[in-house]
Design a protein around this motif. Structure first.
Motif, PDB file in Angstrom:
ATOM      1  N   LEU A 163      18.408  69.221  49.444  1.00  0.00           N
ATOM      2  CA  LEU A 163      17.128  69.984  50.276  1.00  0.00           C
ATOM      3  C   LEU A 163      19.229  70.058  50.939  1.00  0.00           C
ATOM      4  O   LEU A 163      19.153  70.677  52.028  1.00  0.00           O
ATOM      5  N   ASP A 164      19.866  69.908  50.993  1.00  0.00           N
ATOM      6  CA  ASP A 164      21.473  69.873  51.716  1.00  0.00           C
ATOM      7  C   ASP A 164      20.777  69.319  53.503  1.00  0.00           C
ATOM      8  O   ASP A 164      20.893  69.670  54.490  1.00  0.00           O
ATOM      9  N   LEU A 165      20.517  68.249  53.474  1.00  0.00           N
ATOM     10  CA  LEU A 165      20.295  66.960  54.343  1.00  0.00           C
ATOM     11  C   LEU A 165      21.622  65.580  54.738  1.00  0.00           C
ATOM     12  O   LEU A 165      21.652  65.849  53.525  1.00  0.00           O
ATOM     13  N   SER A 166      21.585  64.939  55.482  1.00  0.00           N
ATOM     14  CA  SER A 166      22.149  64.365  55.829  1.00  0.00           C
ATOM     15  C   SER A 166      20.923  62.735  55.752  1.00  0.00           C
ATOM     16  O   SER A 166      20.116  63.106  55.768  1.00  0.00           O
ATOM     17  N   LYS A 167      21.458  61.726  55.672  1.00  0.00           N
ATOM     18  CA  LYS A 167      19.840  60.697  54.797  1.00  0.00           C
ATOM     19  C   LYS A 167      18.938  60.923  56.716  1.00  0.00           C
ATOM     20  O   LYS A 167      17.714  60.695  56.568  1.00  0.00           O
ATOM     21  N   GLY A 168      19.975  60.563  57.516  1.00  0.00           N
ATOM     22  CA  GLY A 168      19.785  60.405  58.704  1.00  0.00           C
ATOM     23  C   GLY A 168      18.843  61.047  59.432  1.00  0.00           C
ATOM     24  O   GLY A 168      17.272  61.338  59.767  1.00  0.00           O
ATOM     25  N   ALA A 169      19.316  62.251  58.881  1.00  0.00           N
ATOM     26  CA  ALA A 169      18.544  63.956  58.637  1.00  0.00           C
ATOM     27  C   ALA A 169      17.290  63.887  58.209  1.00  0.00           C
ATOM     28  O   ALA A 169      15.705  64.633  58.182  1.00  0.00           O
ATOM     29  N   LEU A 170      16.779  63.139  56.684  1.00  0.00           N
ATOM     30  CA  LEU A 170      15.861  63.176  55.756  1.00  0.00           C
ATOM     31  C   LEU A 170      14.915  62.493  55.964  1.00  0.00           C
ATOM     32  O   LEU A 170      13.787  62.985  57.184  1.00  0.00           O
ATOM     33  N   TYR A 171      15.797  60.881  56.752  1.00  0.00           N
ATOM     34  CA  TYR A 171      14.503  60.143  57.665  1.00  0.00           C
ATOM     35  C   TYR A 171      14.201  60.528  58.802  1.00  0.00           C
ATOM     36  O   TYR A 171      12.285  59.885  58.891  1.00  0.00           O
ATOM     37  N   GLY A 172      14.716  61.454  59.460  1.00  0.00           N
ATOM     38  CA  GLY A 172      13.970  62.185  60.659  1.00  0.00           C
ATOM     39  C   GLY A 172      13.004  62.980  60.331  1.00  0.00           C
ATOM     40  O   GLY A 172      12.234  63.361  61.451  1.00  0.00           O
ATOM     41  N   ILE A 173      12.799  63.829  59.515  1.00  0.00           N
ATOM     42  CA  ILE A 173      11.473  64.082  58.827  1.00  0.00           C
ATOM     43  C   ILE A 173      10.530  63.853  58.066  1.00  0.00           C
ATOM     44  O   ILE A 173       9.690  64.146  58.389  1.00  0.00           O
ATOM     45  N   ILE A 174      10.433  62.797  57.568  1.00  0.00           N
ATOM     46  CA  ILE A 174       9.506  61.961  56.527  1.00  0.00           C
ATOM     47  C   ILE A 174       8.381  61.548  57.151  1.00  0.00           C
ATOM     48  O   ILE A 174       8.813  60.831  58.231  1.00  0.00           O
ATOM     49  N   GLN A 175       7.037  62.384  57.058  1.00  0.00           N
ATOM     50  CA  GLN A 175       6.050  61.583  58.094  1.00  0.00           C
ATOM     51  C   GLN A 175       5.453  60.220  57.273  1.00  0.00           C
ATOM     52  O   GLN A 175       5.753  60.115  56.246  1.00  0.00           O
ATOM     53  N   PRO A 176       4.788  59.033  58.062  1.00  0.00           N
ATOM     54  CA  PRO A 176       4.728  58.598  57.396  1.00  0.00           C
ATOM     55  C   PRO A 176       2.708  59.047  56.227  1.00  0.00           C
ATOM     56  O   PRO A 176       2.645  59.608  56.214  1.00  0.00           O
ATOM     57  N   LEU A 177       3.290  57.999  55.530  1.00  0.00           N
ATOM     58  CA  LEU A 177       1.673  58.286  54.367  1.00  0.00           C
ATOM     59  C   LEU A 177       0.332  57.984  54.704  1.00  0.00           C
ATOM     60  O   LEU A 177       0.197  55.952  54.743  1.00  0.00           O
ATOM     61  N   ASP A 178      -0.552  58.437  54.689  1.00  0.00           N
ATOM     62  CA  ASP A 178      -1.921  57.892  55.431  1.00  0.00           C
ATOM     63  C   ASP A 178      -2.144  56.734  54.005  1.00  0.00           C
ATOM     64  O   ASP A 178      -2.500  57.288  53.264  1.00  0.00           O
ATOM     65  N   ALA A 179      -2.220  55.924  54.768  1.00  0.00           N
ATOM     66  CA  ALA A 179      -2.765  54.503  53.487  1.00  0.00           C
ATOM     67  C   ALA A 179      -4.534  54.636  53.509  1.00  0.00           C
ATOM     68  O   ALA A 179      -5.040  53.874  52.628  1.00  0.00           O
ATOM     69  N   GLY A 180      -5.542  55.285  54.018  1.00  0.00           N
ATOM     70  CA  GLY A 180      -7.024  55.989  53.678  1.00  0.00           C
ATOM     71  C   GLY A 180      -7.271  54.396  53.875  1.00  0.00           C
ATOM     72  O   GLY A 180      -9.219  54.664  53.907  1.00  0.00           O
ATOM     73  N   VAL A 181      -7.165  53.445  55.132  1.00  0.00           N
ATOM     74  CA  VAL A 181      -8.154  52.477  55.487  1.00  0.00           C
ATOM     75  C   VAL A 181      -7.758  52.524  56.618  1.00  0.00           C
ATOM     76  O   VAL A 181      -7.320  53.300  57.833  1.00  0.00           O
TER      77      VAL A 181
END
Length: 91
Positions: free
Chosen positions: A33-51
């Protein structure tokens, strides 16, 4: 939504899909995605666990892949961390 905002939204959606739904490494996803790891972690959203949180009732989530693999869910509201199976059983 302007063009840049639309591109940013698409990039975030793509990053989250690759992060949560593939076995690609974080380095590979960031490179792809042509991103730094820091930038990638900055746009990752948590995954709903369904509980729901047994303490406050908020929706629980997996904050990252490691937590998901270990079956640990976190409440974003009260910060309770618990095993997914135990929260499911309590519900």
């Amino acid at each position: 939504m302007d063009g840049q905002a639309a591109r940013d939204t698409q990039l975030a959606e793509r990053a989250n899909t690759l992060y949560w739904e593939s076995d690609a490494s974080v380095n590979d996803i960031a490179d792809n995605l042509d991103l730094s790891k820091g930038a990638l972690y900055g746009i990752i959203q948590p995954l709903d666990a369904g509980v729901r949180c047994p303490e406050c009732g908020a929706g629980m989530e997996f904050p990252n892949r490691t937590a998901h693999e270990k079956g640990l869910v976190t409440c974003p509201k009260c910060e309770l961390e618990e095993e997914h199976e135990l929260v499911q059983a309590a519900a």
